[in-house]
Design a protein around this motif. Structure first.
Motif, PDB file in Angstrom:
ATOM      1  N   ASN A 234       0.948  -1.652   0.272  1.00  0.00           N
ATOM      2  CA  ASN A 234       0.061  -0.187  -0.113  1.00  0.00           C
ATOM      3  C   ASN A 234       0.913   0.716   0.065  1.00  0.00           C
ATOM      4  O   ASN A 234       1.968   1.659   0.560  1.00  0.00           O
ATOM      5  N   THR A 235       1.204   1.659  -1.559  1.00  0.00           N
ATOM      6  CA  THR A 235       1.962   3.092  -1.117  1.00  0.00           C
ATOM      7  C   THR A 235       1.494   4.068  -0.957  1.00  0.00           C
ATOM      8  O   THR A 235       1.378   5.258  -1.454  1.00  0.00           O
ATOM      9  N   GLY A 236      -0.594   4.045  -0.934  1.00  0.00           N
ATOM     10  CA  GLY A 236      -1.035   5.362  -0.987  1.00  0.00           C
ATOM     11  C   GLY A 236      -0.244   5.888   0.908  1.00  0.00           C
ATOM     12  O   GLY A 236       0.025   5.841   1.350  1.00  0.00           O
ATOM     13  N   GLN A 237      -1.447   6.521   1.335  1.00  0.00           N
ATOM     14  CA  GLN A 237      -1.356   7.832   2.440  1.00  0.00           C
ATOM     15  C   GLN A 237      -2.924   7.028   3.356  1.00  0.00           C
ATOM     16  O   GLN A 237      -3.226   7.568   4.554  1.00  0.00           O
ATOM     17  N   ALA A 238      -3.485   5.979   3.167  1.00  0.00           N
ATOM     18  CA  ALA A 238      -4.701   5.565   3.540  1.00  0.00           C
ATOM     19  C   ALA A 238      -4.598   4.140   3.639  1.00  0.00           C
ATOM     20  O   ALA A 238      -4.372   3.441   2.907  1.00  0.00           O
ATOM     21  N   PRO A 239      -5.078   3.907   4.439  1.00  0.00           N
ATOM     22  CA  PRO A 239      -6.184   2.241   4.931  1.00  0.00           C
ATOM     23  C   PRO A 239      -6.607   1.502   3.524  1.00  0.00           C
ATOM     24  O   PRO A 239      -7.038   1.946   3.299  1.00  0.00           O
TER      25      PRO A 239
ATOM     26  N   PRO B 156      -7.463  -4.756   6.573  1.00  0.00           N
ATOM     27  CA  PRO B 156      -7.213  -3.289   5.679  1.00  0.00           C
ATOM     28  C   PRO B 156      -5.673  -3.584   6.315  1.00  0.00           C
ATOM     29  O   PRO B 156      -4.706  -3.899   7.035  1.00  0.00           O
ATOM     30  N   ILE B 157      -5.176  -2.688   4.885  1.00  0.00           N
ATOM     31  CA  ILE B 157      -3.687  -2.831   4.813  1.00  0.00           C
ATOM     32  C   ILE B 157      -3.509  -1.490   5.711  1.00  0.00           C
ATOM     33  O   ILE B 157      -3.732  -0.700   4.148  1.00  0.00           O
ATOM     34  N   ALA B 158      -2.161  -1.140   6.500  1.00  0.00           N
ATOM     35  CA  ALA B 158      -1.749   0.261   6.783  1.00  0.00           C
ATOM     36  C   ALA B 158      -1.068   0.452   5.377  1.00  0.00           C
ATOM     37  O   ALA B 158      -0.063  -0.002   4.652  1.00  0.00           O
ATOM     38  N   PRO B 159      -0.498   2.565   5.688  1.00  0.00           N
ATOM     39  CA  PRO B 159      -0.139   2.551   4.317  1.00  0.00           C
ATOM     40  C   PRO B 159       0.748   2.659   5.129  1.00  0.00           C
ATOM     41  O   PRO B 159       2.080   2.110   5.836  1.00  0.00           O
ATOM     42  N   GLY B 160       2.192   1.888   3.318  1.00  0.00           N
ATOM     43  CA  GLY B 160       3.276   1.442   3.802  1.00  0.00           C
ATOM     44  C   GLY B 160       3.821  -0.009   3.736  1.00  0.00           C
ATOM     45  O   GLY B 160       4.567  -0.625   3.743  1.00  0.00           O
ATOM     46  N   LYS B 161       2.512  -1.297   4.323  1.00  0.00           N
ATOM     47  CA  LYS B 161       2.670  -2.412   4.643  1.00  0.00           C
ATOM     48  C   LYS B 161       2.197  -2.893   3.536  1.00  0.00           C
ATOM     49  O   LYS B 161       1.756  -2.545   2.503  1.00  0.00           O
ATOM     50  N   THR B 162       2.286  -4.473   2.978  1.00  0.00           N
ATOM     51  CA  THR B 162       2.453  -5.246   2.244  1.00  0.00           C
ATOM     52  C   THR B 162       1.537  -6.331   2.558  1.00  0.00           C
ATOM     53  O   THR B 162       0.710  -6.430   3.713  1.00  0.00           O
ATOM     54  N   GLY B 163       0.602  -7.066   1.775  1.00  0.00           N
ATOM     55  CA  GLY B 163      -0.323  -7.468   1.497  1.00  0.00           C
ATOM     56  C   GLY B 163      -0.046  -8.531   0.355  1.00  0.00           C
ATOM     57  O   GLY B 163       0.704  -8.704  -0.429  1.00  0.00           O
ATOM     58  N   GLU B 164      -1.090 -10.070   0.493  1.00  0.00           N
ATOM     59  CA  GLU B 164      -0.496 -10.964  -0.404  1.00  0.00           C
ATOM     60  C   GLU B 164      -1.756 -11.380  -0.658  1.00  0.00           C
ATOM     61  O   GLU B 164      -2.927 -11.407  -0.481  1.00  0.00           O
ATOM     62  N   ILE B 165      -1.803 -11.668  -2.153  1.00  0.00           N
ATOM     63  CA  ILE B 165      -3.371 -11.981  -2.706  1.00  0.00           C
ATOM     64  C   ILE B 165      -2.695 -14.127  -3.306  1.00  0.00           C
ATOM     65  O   ILE B 165      -1.888 -13.984  -4.056  1.00  0.00           O
ATOM     66  N   THR B 166      -3.235 -14.792  -3.302  1.00  0.00           N
ATOM     67  CA  THR B 166      -2.885 -16.343  -3.570  1.00  0.00           C
ATOM     68  C   THR B 166      -3.771 -16.485  -4.634  1.00  0.00           C
ATOM     69  O   THR B 166      -5.103 -16.873  -4.042  1.00  0.00           O
ATOM     70  N   VAL B 167      -3.348 -17.292  -5.309  1.00  0.00           N
ATOM     71  CA  VAL B 167      -4.264 -17.799  -6.409  1.00  0.00           C
ATOM     72  C   VAL B 167      -3.949 -18.746  -6.750  1.00  0.00           C
ATOM     73  O   VAL B 167      -2.700 -19.668  -6.562  1.00  0.00           O
ATOM     74  N   GLU B 168      -4.937 -19.679  -7.034  1.00  0.00           N
ATOM     75  CA  GLU B 168      -4.335 -21.561  -7.332  1.00  0.00           C
ATOM     76  C   GLU B 168      -5.104 -21.235  -8.407  1.00  0.00           C
ATOM     77  O   GLU B 168      -6.656 -21.045  -8.421  1.00  0.00           O
ATOM     78  N   PHE B 169      -5.064 -22.027  -9.196  1.00  0.00           N
ATOM     79  CA  PHE B 169      -5.676 -22.911 -10.730  1.00  0.00           C
ATOM     80  C   PHE B 169      -5.616 -24.024 -10.494  1.00  0.00           C
ATOM     81  O   PHE B 169      -4.838 -25.394 -10.024  1.00  0.00           O
TER      82      PHE B 169
END
Length: 180
Positions: free
Chosen positions: A94-99, A120-133
């Motif tokens: 999240n490179t923005g300035q809001a959650p 919510p992902i706070a500004p500056g924090k990372t998150g993951e999206i896992t995709v299964e095929f």
């Protein structure tokens, strides 16, 4: 005689019905006018009384927005077997300035299942999206899109997975009897 009585009864019923409708309409108009003059009528766009209306803070166009920045937006699994599920994790910051809040993630096909963080992902924090095929029943080159809807600007982000499915399991009747 019966015919005249029925006609008179219908006429009286019709007059009674229309007079009641006028009276109800007049009463509603009077009540609306009284509420408006007293200032007690709830506003249709008041978030306190109408849950379908967002508050002013929620629709402020000048408020800082979250921004979803992915390390990669496309992944190629290469050649895979038809009987082997594969998965990949897309990492974003999240490179923005809001959650950042992800509302949904959906794929173009039921064979592709995304999983995303619900908190919510706070500004500056990372998150993951896992995709299964799941390649079952598919052959050859495949490309699937994952659409992510979030409170970001832009509101929609796209991810893509690609693969080439090899070594498919033969189907009965396709080219004679199946021998495994």
């Amino acid at each position: 005689m019966k015919k005249q009585f029925v006609i008179a009864l219908l006429l009286a019923g019709g007059l009674w019905t229309t007079s009641c409708e006028k009276k109800a309409t007049t009463e509603e108009a009077t009540a609306t006018e009284q509420n408006a003059s007293e200032g007690t009528a709830p506003a249709a766009n008041d978030p306190a009384t109408n849950p379908n209306v967002a508050s002013q803070e929620a629709v402020d166009p000048n408020a800082p927005k979250p921004v979803m920045t992915f390390k990669e937006t496309e992944h190629d699994f290469g050649n895979i077997k038809a009987d082997k599920k594969v998965q990949h994790t897309f990492t974003f910051t999240n490179t923005g300035q809001a959650p950042l809040v992800i509302e949904s993630a959906s794929a173009t096909c039921g064979c592709t299942v995304p999983q995303w963080p619900k908190e919510p992902i706070a500004p500056g924090k990372t998150g993951e999206i896992t995709v299964e095929f799941d390649p079952a029943g598919k052959t050859g080159q495949q490309s699937k899109q994952i659409t992510i809807t979030a409170n970001t600007d832009p509101q929609i982000n796209q991810l893509v997975i690609k693969t080439n499915i090899t070594g498919t399991v033969p189907q009965a009747g396709a080219e004679g009897p199946v021998r495994l």
